[in-house]
Design a protein around this motif. Structure first.
Motif, short mmCIF file in Angstrom:
data_model
loop_
_atom_site.label_atom_id
_atom_site.label_comp_id
_atom_site.label_asym_id
_atom_site.label_seq_id
_atom_site.Cartn_x
_atom_site.Cartn_y
_atom_site.Cartn_z
N ARG A 31 35.72 42.13 42.79
CA ARG A 31 37.11 42.57 42.88
C ARG A 31 37.94 41.90 41.78
NH1 ARG A 31 38.47 41.33 48.09
NH2 ARG A 31 39.76 39.57 47.46
N LEU A 32 37.61 40.63 41.55
CA LEU A 32 38.31 39.88 40.51
C LEU A 32 38.08 40.53 39.15
CD1 LEU A 32 39.88 37.20 40.55
CD2 LEU A 32 37.82 36.09 39.73
N GLU A 33 36.80 40.93 38.94
CA GLU A 33 36.49 41.54 37.65
C GLU A 33 37.22 42.87 37.49
OE1 GLU A 33 32.21 41.37 37.53
OE2 GLU A 33 32.38 39.20 37.20
N ARG A 34 37.27 43.60 38.61
CA ARG A 34 38.02 44.86 38.56
C ARG A 34 39.48 44.61 38.21
NH1 ARG A 34 35.97 46.40 43.32
NH2 ARG A 34 37.98 46.06 44.33
N ASP A 35 40.04 43.59 38.85
CA ASP A 35 41.44 43.24 38.59
C ASP A 35 41.65 42.87 37.13
OD1 ASP A 35 42.04 43.71 41.14
OD2 ASP A 35 42.34 41.61 41.76
#
Ligand code: ADP
Length: 654
Positions: free
Chosen positions: A40-44
């Motif tokens: 999710r962090l990478e997506r963000d």
């Protein structure tokens, strides 16, 4: 390995495996959750980079719009001012001619002019280099970021954007805009991306150039880096996400796996407890069984169980020892049990059939004879009872056997000594009677003798008177009469027994003697057959005497067969009706298959004290004949074909 150890080992292995599995599951669940957070962090991060890039592109277009239609510097200034007011990320905009001379410049209204302290000339080289890159690219170019000191100890990281201005294919100047990296983070990235995470621009070595978001303290940090490629430079965007204090159950999945693990451990525990209880019960059972087995093995009573078909299903060691066959041999028997003596097998088969037909045996047991494997006969006492299972159904017969050889021996000894005692008593009586008779008869005989001698002397001397002779004769007659009275009294004594006679059935007579006959028959392995027609008339007799006769004859017959070479010893006791013209009587006969009676023996058979036996008295047959003749019958014997002798006597009907 002993079973207890192996079981313990298996259990430990199971527990270790289950625990390892559970830890792996929890760990995997945690890792899965971490990877979810990370992605999710990478997506963000990707989204943030995208937002920054598109905002920068938009800004480039807006800046290009400032130069539209080559405005007068005053107009440009107003437009640039308005533009800076709307875009806080920009600190300054310059309009330069192709020679990098500033035509006009605007500072952001939100802070002090950025280059006041630092001096614009210090960054001239950066700007020139960026603009040459821009010219080469014929489009916007960005400089590498650099630090600008604002006040004592304070500064900001900035980045230049150079936009070449081209009119009709000719370079007319440059537009240089100064971006604040902090401003980019603050203004160009949407709020929800920065709410729970920290976002920053960093250098290659990790130094933060600008930062946004709250620096929370936590144990777990998720980090991602994303490159922001701009023409002329590359920025590194870093996102940090803190997890709160280490959660034991960070999410539903882990919680579920943990709960299931706990349930599994609980079930394992319960299973283990159940197993332990079972083991205890098993142990108790084994102990009870061992106790029962020890009890059965140490018993001296033989035990045998048969099913309803007569097959042996269980024997204890005492029984095996008694008959000399192993349990396997006994249980694989067919119809006849191997311990049945061949001569009695038919009788036993009949008895077994009766038993299997459901007739209950006598409670007090019955006596029988078994044969040891070696051939010796063993007298046994059998007590049988139906075998009832838990459902109350009869599944067979349970029998207990007592070896009564010793008992028999003692009985036999006492019987023999009693016999001898009786015979001696009888002899003593005979002797006493004889001495009494001789004593009683002695006197009258002596008197008669002396009277006779006196008379003879008188006659011989010739001085006798008729009166003297008459007296002597009278005396003789008197003494003879007295002797006659003595004889009569003995006769009376014998006759007195006549009054003891009564009417008895032959059945009653045999009922009384059979136990004694069987006793001896067993000892001598003789099979006794009794043939009594069902309804026989009564005979008039002295019971005891006639019983004694039967017993004597039967014993003589059995003793006669007690010689080697006779395979099947049978003694036949029989009663028949005998009707001749004037007499009605019963004939009793005792038949043996012994060697018979030799002629020289036959002559003296009824002579008192004649015997051919070491222990014999020789009185039996003579007494028997007297008794029978006293009853008005007669006793005789004839040879039996093919071998043996028949003794028979008659008795008158009542
Ligand atoms: P005991 O039995 O004491 O010898 P008995 O008067 O009963 O006296 O018998 C006399 C003898 O007659 C016996 O010793 C035996 O030799 C012979 N005797 C009797 N019965 C039989 C028989 N059934 N078969 C062969 N011999 C017999």
């Amino acid at each position: 390995m002993p079973p207890a150890w192996r079981r313990r080992g298996l259990w430990s292995a199971l527990i270790v495996l289950v625990l390892a599995l559970l830890f792996t599951l929890v760990w995997l669940a945690g890792r899965y959750e971490a990877s979810q957070v990370q992605s999710r962090l990478e997506r963000d991060a990707t989204e943030a980079v995208g937002e920054v890039r598109s905002a920068l592109t938009r800004n480039v277009q807006s800046l290009q719009a400032l130069q539209f239609n080559e405005p007068a510097p005053s107009v440009w200034l107003a437009d640039a001012h308005a533009f800076l007011r709307e875009h806080r990320e920009l600190l300054r905009i310059e309009w330069r001619d192709p020679a990098q001379k500033i035509i006009a410049q605007v500072e952001t209204p939100f802070s002090a002019p950025v280059f006041d302290r630092f001096g614009r000339t210090n960054s001239q080289a950066d700007v020139v280099q960026t603009c040459s890159t821009a010219r080469r690219l014929s489009g916007p170019a960005y400089s590498t970021s650099y630090f600008v000191l604002l006040a004592e100890g304070l500064g900001t990281e900035v980045m230049e954007l150079c936009l070449p201005l081209v009119t009709a294919g000719r370079l007319t100047g440059y537009l240089v805009a100064t971006y604040s990296l902090q401003g980019i983070l603050n203004e160009l990235i949407s709020r929800q991306l920065t709410r729970s995470q920290e976002i920053s621009f960093t250098e290659g070595d990790g130094t933060r150039l600008a930062i946004r978001g709250q620096a929370r303290r936590a144990d777990r940090v998720f980090t991602t880096h994303q490159l922001l490629d701009l023409s002329g430079t590359t920025l590194v965007l870093r996102l940090d996400n803190w997890r709160g204090a280490p959660d034991l159950f960070p999410n539903v999945l882990t919680a579920l796996v943990t709960a299931m693990s706990l349930a599994l451990i609980a079930i394992l525990y319960l299973l283990g407890r159940d197993m332990r209880r079972r083991l205890k019960v098993e142990g108790d059972l084994a102990e009870a069984l061992a106790f029962r087995k020890a009890m059965e093995d140490s018993l001296i009573t033989g035990l045998r169980a048969r099913d309803l078909n007569g097959h042996i299903t269980y024997v204890n060691p005492a029984f095996c020892e008694m008959v000399g066959f192993s349990a396997e041999e006994l249980m694989s028997q067919s119809v006849n049990a191997p311990y049945w003596p061949p001569e009695l097998a038919d009788e036993y088969k009949k008895r077994q059939d009766i038993r299997l037909a459901g007739t209950a045996p006598p409670r007090e047991g019955f006596e029988s004879v078994f044969m040891h494997k070696g051939g010796t006969r063993i007298p046994v006492l059998i007590i049988e009872a139906p075998l009832i299972n838990e459902q109350g159904e009869q599944t067979g017969w349970m029998s207990a056997f007592l070896d009564i050889r010793e008992q028999r021996r003692v009985e036999e000894l006492s019987r023999a000594s009693q016999d001898r005692l009786q015979a001696t008593a009888r002899l003593a009586m005979v002797g006493e009677m004889a001495s009494l008779l001789s004593h009683e008869l002695n006197q009258p005989l002596a008197a008669i003798s002396s009277y006779a001698t006196g008379s003879t002397n008188l006659l011989r001397e010739g001085r006798h008177t008729s009166a003297d002779l008459e007296l002597a004769m009278l005396r003789i007659a008197q003494q003879a009469e007295r002797a006659g009275k003595v004889i009569k009294s003995v006769h009376d004594f014998v006759r007195r027994r006549d009054q003891a006679r009564d009417a008895v059935t032959p059945h009653a007579l045999f009922d009384a003697v059979m136990p004694l006959v069987n006793l001896q028959a067993r000892k001598l392995s003789v099979q006794v057959q009794l043939r009594l027609p069902p309804s026989l008339p009564r005979v008039l007799c002295d019971r005891t005497m006639v019983e004694q006769v039967l017993l004597n004859l039967a014993r003589n017959g059995m003793q006669a067969m007690d010689v080697p070479g006779i395979s099947r010893r049978v003694l036949l006791l029989e009663v028949k009706r005998y009707n001749n013209a004037d007499e009605r009587q019963l004939v009793f006969s005792v038949t043996d298959i012994g060697p018979g009676i030799a002629p020289e023996v036959a002559q003296q058979l009824f002579t008192p004290f004649f015997t051919t036996k070491a222990e014999g008295m020789g009185l039996g047959l003579s007494l028997c004949r007297t008794v029978i003749e006293q009853h008005g019958g007669n006793l005789s014997f004839t040879p039996h074909t093919p071998q043996g002798t028949v003794f028979s006597f008659t008795l008158p009907l009542a």
